[in-house]
Scaffold this active site. Sequence first.
Site, mmCIF file in Angstrom:
data_model
loop_
_atom_site.group_PDB
_atom_site.id
_atom_site.type_symbol
_atom_site.label_atom_id
_atom_site.label_comp_id
_atom_site.label_asym_id
_atom_site.label_seq_id
_atom_site.Cartn_x
_atom_site.Cartn_y
_atom_site.Cartn_z
ATOM 1 C CE LYS A 181 -2.306 -1.630 3.588
ATOM 2 N NZ LYS A 181 -1.984 -3.088 3.515
ATOM 3 C CB THR A 182 3.791 2.303 2.034
ATOM 4 O OG1 THR A 182 3.079 2.158 3.265
ATOM 5 C CG2 THR A 182 4.681 3.534 2.118
ATOM 6 C CB THR B 227 -4.315 -3.908 8.187
ATOM 7 O OG1 THR B 227 -4.265 -3.374 9.519
ATOM 8 C CG2 THR B 227 -2.981 -3.631 7.497
ATOM 9 C CG ASP C 68 0.534 2.730 6.967
ATOM 10 O OD1 ASP C 68 -0.490 2.138 6.585
ATOM 11 O OD2 ASP C 68 1.601 2.145 7.222
ATOM 12 N NE ARG D 52 5.888 -4.938 4.758
ATOM 13 C CZ ARG D 52 4.892 -4.400 5.452
ATOM 14 N NH1 ARG D 52 4.502 -4.945 6.594
ATOM 15 N NH2 ARG D 52 4.275 -3.324 4.998
#
Length: 324
Positions: free
Chosen positions: A51-52, A146, A97, A205
């Site tokens: 997302k980032t 999330t 975030d 990740r």
Amino acid sequence: MEDLALRPKTLDEYIGQERLKQKLRVYLEAAKARKEPLEHLLLFGPPGLGKTTLAHVIAHELGVNLRVTSGPAIEKPGDLAAILANSLEEGDILFIDEIHRLSRQAEEHLYPAMEDFVMDIVIGQGPAARTIRLELPRFTLIGATTRPGLITAPLLSRFGIVEHLEYYTPEELAQGVMRDARLLGVRITEEAALEIGRRSRGTMRVAKRLFRRVRDFAQVAGEEVITRERALEALAALGLDELGLEKRDREILEVLILRFGGGPVGLATLATALSEDPGTLEEVHEPYLIRQGLLKRTPRGRVATELAYRHLGYPPPVGPLLEP
């Protein structure tokens, strides 16, 4: 710094999320054609899906600046005002975030900023208090979470675009590993990259982290090319099996099977037996076990599936397993 160098800059470089990228290309082209900021965008999905990174890609595609912060970092309206009034220019992007963790007070001040690009700040207290209206540059807010269920309805309704990030396939994760290897000058076979992808829990990740650890093992062994065999040896040394289960994941299933007969057993009881925090069990370990078909949540508690028995090498119970 290595992670920053590996971060994709364009949608073409960003691996996976094909349906989302297709829609984003339309939104970005339309915004550029109208010479307007992109509408506010909410991205939600499990951690580690990018997302980032996607926020950075969007900013690069639009040719604007990106300001990154998080919900817990914005404790009061003054913190929000400082960011919006001093850190952003016309068309820039503010990325928040964990936006579900914004304080209620800060969130309420965000509403007029998102809708009308203004923010009212109260100066002073009591009878001497006065309100100052800040005129803000037209900006785009990208929120990431999330826990979409914790986003309040008033905040959710102010996002013009709401998109979900999906788990990656092993093949997409392997592409990510191959890309990182190429940029780092590391030689790795496609078969080795795929073995890493298969154990990465559908998460880019995790794939990147496992690739770095496999690279360490290969480097210490003095091997110039990471082969499938070397990757498997390294992944086994890291405690990962062919489904990507870690030692703790297997312990959860073993306790459920051996101590509780496969269940059902309540979360608190299972957590106590494992000396684990119930929240960690529920939020960190269980989602992947459920997604892999190894665990079920039922009204009566957690139940190990037949696949869990077979994966760990135990004979499944006679008769059908308990269903919800």
